[in-house]
Design a protein around this motif. Structure first.
Motif, short mmCIF file in Angstrom:
data_model
loop_
_atom_site.label_atom_id
_atom_site.label_comp_id
_atom_site.label_asym_id
_atom_site.label_seq_id
_atom_site.Cartn_x
_atom_site.Cartn_y
_atom_site.Cartn_z
N SER A 74 -5.26 -14.42 -8.09
CA SER A 74 -4.55 -13.75 -6.99
C SER A 74 -3.75 -12.57 -7.52
O SER A 74 -3.74 -11.49 -6.93
CB SER A 74 -3.64 -14.75 -6.29
N LYS A 75 -3.09 -12.77 -8.67
CA LYS A 75 -2.33 -11.67 -9.29
C LYS A 75 -3.29 -10.55 -9.69
O LYS A 75 -3.00 -9.37 -9.48
CB LYS A 75 -1.56 -12.18 -10.50
N THR A 76 -4.42 -10.92 -10.27
CA THR A 76 -5.40 -9.93 -10.69
C THR A 76 -5.93 -9.17 -9.47
O THR A 76 -6.07 -7.94 -9.52
CB THR A 76 -6.57 -10.61 -11.43
N GLN A 78 -4.39 -8.67 -6.69
CA GLN A 78 -3.31 -7.81 -6.22
C GLN A 78 -3.24 -6.54 -7.06
O GLN A 78 -3.09 -5.44 -6.54
CB GLN A 78 -1.96 -8.54 -6.24
N ASP A 79 -3.39 -6.71 -8.38
CA ASP A 79 -3.40 -5.54 -9.26
C ASP A 79 -4.57 -4.62 -8.93
O ASP A 79 -4.41 -3.39 -8.86
CB ASP A 79 -3.49 -5.97 -10.73
N THR A 81 -6.17 -4.41 -6.08
CA THR A 81 -5.91 -3.81 -4.77
C THR A 81 -4.94 -2.64 -4.91
O THR A 81 -5.15 -1.57 -4.30
CB THR A 81 -5.35 -4.86 -3.80
N ASP A 82 -3.89 -2.84 -5.69
CA ASP A 82 -2.92 -1.75 -5.91
C ASP A 82 -3.60 -0.54 -6.56
O ASP A 82 -3.37 0.60 -6.16
CB ASP A 82 -1.76 -2.23 -6.77
N ASN A 85 -5.79 1.18 -4.05
CA ASN A 85 -4.97 1.95 -3.10
C ASN A 85 -4.52 3.26 -3.74
O ASN A 85 -4.51 4.31 -3.09
CB ASN A 85 -3.77 1.14 -2.64
#
Length: 163
Positions: A74-76, A78-79, A81-82, A85
């Motif tokens: 999940s952290k990966t 999120q990274d 996705t960031d 973006n």
């Protein structure tokens, strides 16, 4: 001769008393043997429950490891996705690149989400297996408890018939 008859009568009474006591001792021995057998059965049940609990503990450890892996993923995600973006924001600033990078990013996002959903499916499967194991143990314990409550009634009924 009355003295001899009295001795015979006393001897017969003593013999009857001894037979009665022997019968009582035999009944007590039978009850103790049954109790011992019940203790042995209970010991086997306790061992079985300990093994089941050990198995459950191992399943929970597996689930915990899987949840930690999901958390890391999940952290990966999120990274990623960031970063995506940021890249799309940079892309919009550079209008000269066209649609090709967008399609590549889309494929990357789809693959990432697909992997995440696979992990979630595996976690749900493991949780379901653990739940089934727990339900089996609870059902077995309830059955044993009900059976144990029924056994004293049955043994008291059998005592009434033997007397």
């Amino acid at each position: 001769m009355t003295n001899s008859q009295d001795q015979n009568t006393n001897s017969n009474v003593n013999q009857q008393n001894l037979e009665k006591e022997l019968k009582e001792i035999k009944n007590q021995y039978t009850l103790l043997a049954q109790e011992l057998e019940n203790v042995k059965k209970n010991d086997k049940k306790i061992n079985s429950l300990q093994e089941s609990m050990q198995s459950m503990q191992e399943e929970f450890e597996d689930i915990n490891e899987t949840l930690q892996e999901i958390s890391q993923m999940s952290k990966t995600m999120q990274d990623i996705t960031d970063k995506l973006n940021n890249l799309t924001a940079n892309q919009q600033k550079r209008k000269g690149m066209g649609m090709m990078p967008r399609n590549a990013f889309r494929k990357g996002i789809v693959r990432t989400l697909s992997s995440a959903l696979t992990v979630v499916d595996m976690t749900v499967e493991k949780m379901s297996m653990a739940k089934e194991g727990i339900e089996d143990i609870v059902a077995e314990a309830q059955y044993e408890n009900k059976k144990r409550r029924m056994d004293p009634r049955m043994s008291s009924m059998s005592e009434m018939y033997t007397e």
